[in-house]
Design a protein around this motif. Structure first.
Motif, PDB file in Angstrom:
ATOM      1  N   ILE A   1      -2.308  -1.770  -3.591  1.00 55.37           N
ATOM      2  CA  ILE A   1      -3.431  -0.849  -3.411  1.00 55.37           C
ATOM      3  C   ILE A   1      -3.006   0.537  -3.895  1.00 55.37           C
ATOM      4  O   ILE A   1      -1.974   1.058  -3.462  1.00 55.37           O
ATOM      5  CB  ILE A   1      -3.859  -0.756  -1.939  1.00 55.37           C
ATOM      6  CG1 ILE A   1      -4.230  -2.139  -1.394  1.00 55.37           C
ATOM      7  CG2 ILE A   1      -5.025   0.209  -1.767  1.00 55.37           C
ATOM      8  CD1 ILE A   1      -4.435  -2.163   0.105  1.00 55.37           C
TER       9      ILE A   1
ATOM     10  N   ARG B   1      -9.935   3.469  -3.711  1.00 57.56           N
ATOM     11  CA  ARG B   1      -8.922   2.428  -3.766  1.00 57.56           C
ATOM     12  C   ARG B   1      -9.110   1.562  -5.003  1.00 57.56           C
ATOM     13  O   ARG B   1     -10.223   1.166  -5.340  1.00 57.56           O
ATOM     14  CB  ARG B   1      -9.021   1.533  -2.523  1.00 57.56           C
ATOM     15  CG  ARG B   1      -8.718   2.238  -1.223  1.00 57.56           C
ATOM     16  CD  ARG B   1      -9.287   1.491  -0.034  1.00 57.56           C
ATOM     17  NE  ARG B   1      -8.774   0.152   0.096  1.00 57.56           N
ATOM     18  CZ  ARG B   1      -7.728  -0.175   0.858  1.00 57.56           C
ATOM     19  NH1 ARG B   1      -7.097   0.753   1.552  1.00 57.56           N
ATOM     20  NH2 ARG B   1      -7.319  -1.416   0.960  1.00 57.56           N
TER      21      ARG B   1
ATOM     22  N   SER C   1       0.844  -1.194   0.000  1.00 57.79           N
ATOM     23  CA  SER C   1       0.000   0.000   0.000  1.00 57.79           C
ATOM     24  C   SER C   1       0.881   1.246   0.000  1.00 57.79           C
ATOM     25  O   SER C   1       2.065   1.190   0.347  1.00 57.79           O
ATOM     26  CB  SER C   1      -0.928   0.002   1.214  1.00 57.79           C
ATOM     27  OG  SER C   1      -0.184  -0.073   2.420  1.00 57.79           O
TER      28      SER C   1
ATOM     29  N   PHE D   1      -7.121  -1.960  -7.005  1.00 60.57           N
ATOM     30  CA  PHE D   1      -6.235  -3.074  -6.674  1.00 60.57           C
ATOM     31  C   PHE D   1      -5.626  -3.659  -7.945  1.00 60.57           C
ATOM     32  O   PHE D   1      -6.329  -3.879  -8.937  1.00 60.57           O
ATOM     33  CB  PHE D   1      -7.012  -4.174  -5.942  1.00 60.57           C
ATOM     34  CG  PHE D   1      -7.614  -3.723  -4.639  1.00 60.57           C
ATOM     35  CD1 PHE D   1      -6.951  -3.929  -3.445  1.00 60.57           C
ATOM     36  CD2 PHE D   1      -8.858  -3.091  -4.603  1.00 60.57           C
ATOM     37  CE1 PHE D   1      -7.505  -3.522  -2.237  1.00 60.57           C
ATOM     38  CE2 PHE D   1      -9.414  -2.679  -3.406  1.00 60.57           C
ATOM     39  CZ  PHE D   1      -8.733  -2.895  -2.217  1.00 60.57           C
TER      40      PHE D   1
END
Length: 307
Positions: A90, A97, A16, A99
């Motif tokens: 992410i 968000r 992330s 992915f």
């Protein structure tokens, strides 16, 4: 008296954004997230084990160490030389968000390759938990192996809990891929005694017009117990065909909805296993989910959870 909770699926490496072009590394995955919250909510006389396959690389070593530190059993996890875990990134843009996944060669895709090992783990458990993502990462022969063992568990009187967690990107594109996805999800439900669908998914992919339609469809598939999650709309339970609604617990601030459903499942199942009524178990699950979405990340400190 305690028991054994077994969760089957894939735990991945999570990357992330950490600012200044840097990335923060963690570990997560839908069935592992549920195992994490079940472990946090269950008393010490219940064991929680995770069933997957990892590689022999340093990242797999660190993942196993993290699981052990959290009190999650790893004795059923096989390791394959030369393999690695899957990975996802992410990305945040304007608060949303997205992915990106790298899992085509992940070791977890081999989790049903050793049928005897799989059977041994399932036979030792009192509750077995799996998801549509567990099924989505497997080849069709491996799906057959897993579901065959789960049907045996169901027939023997064990609790087999299934979250359909429908993710089209795990399936081939086009109508044939969609048909295969829906047929496999239905096969997963037939192997279960308890299904925990999210209404948004069921509406989008099965075309259910309302929650009652979702409940009816899973009962027709032979599922005795259905628990439909509807985000802020709460949870609708059908136990022994008795339908009951439980309101959502409002989060103080929803900063990250990752793992909302997974954490509800862990909180709900933990209370159900320890003798709470379905409604009280759902209320606890909703409180766990409301707490989790108030923090960043799929896995939060168990000390922050409601008791």
């Amino acid at each position: 008296m305690g028991g054994k909770f077994l969760s089957i699926g894939e735990c991945m490496v999570e990357l992330s954004q950490a600012g200044d072009g840097l990335l923060r590394r963690g570990f997560a995955g839908d069935t592992f997230n549920t195992a994490w919250y079940a472990r946090a909510c269950l008393p010490a006389d219940w064991s929680v084990d995770y069933f997957t396959v990892l590689g022999d690389d340093p990242m797999s070593d660190e993942m196993l160490a993290m699981m052990e530190k959290a009190g999650i059993g790893i004795s059923h996890i096989r390791r394959i030389p030369g393999k690695t875990p899957g990975l996802y990134l992410i990305t945040l843009k304007d608060g949303e968000r997205t992915f990106s996944y790298w899992r085509d060669t992940a070791a977890a895709k081999k989790l049903a390759a050793d049928a005897d090992h799989l059977r041994t783990a399932i036979e030792a458990a009192d509750l077995i938990y799996f998801s549509g993502i567990t099924l989505g990462i497997l080849a069709s022969e491996a799906v057959d192996t897993l579901l065959s063992e789960l049907r045996r568990a169901k027939a023997s009187g064990k609790i087999v809990a299934f979250d359909p967690n429908i993710r089209p990107r795990l399936w081939p594109v086009g109508e044939e891929g969609k048909e295969a996805m829906l047929k496999t999800i239905e096969a997963g439900a037939r192997a279960a005694t308890l299904v925990l669908p999210s209404f948004d998914d069921e509406k989008a992919h099965f075309g259910d017009v309302d929650i009652a339609a979702t409940i009816a469809r899973y009962h027709v598939l032979g599922v005795p117990t259905v628990v439909v999650k509807d985000g802020p709309g709460g949870v609708t339970l059908s136990f022994d065909r008795k339908v009951e609604h439980v309101a959502a617990v409002e989060a103080k601030a929803a900063v990250d909805t990752t793992s909302a459903g997974d954490s509800f499942n862990g909180g709900f199942l933990s209370r159900l296993l320890t003798g709470e009524t379905p409604a009280k178990a759902a209320t606890h699950g909703a409180a766990v989910a409301a707490t989790v979405i108030g923090h960043h990340g799929a896995l939060i400190d168990p000390g922050l959870l409601p008791r």
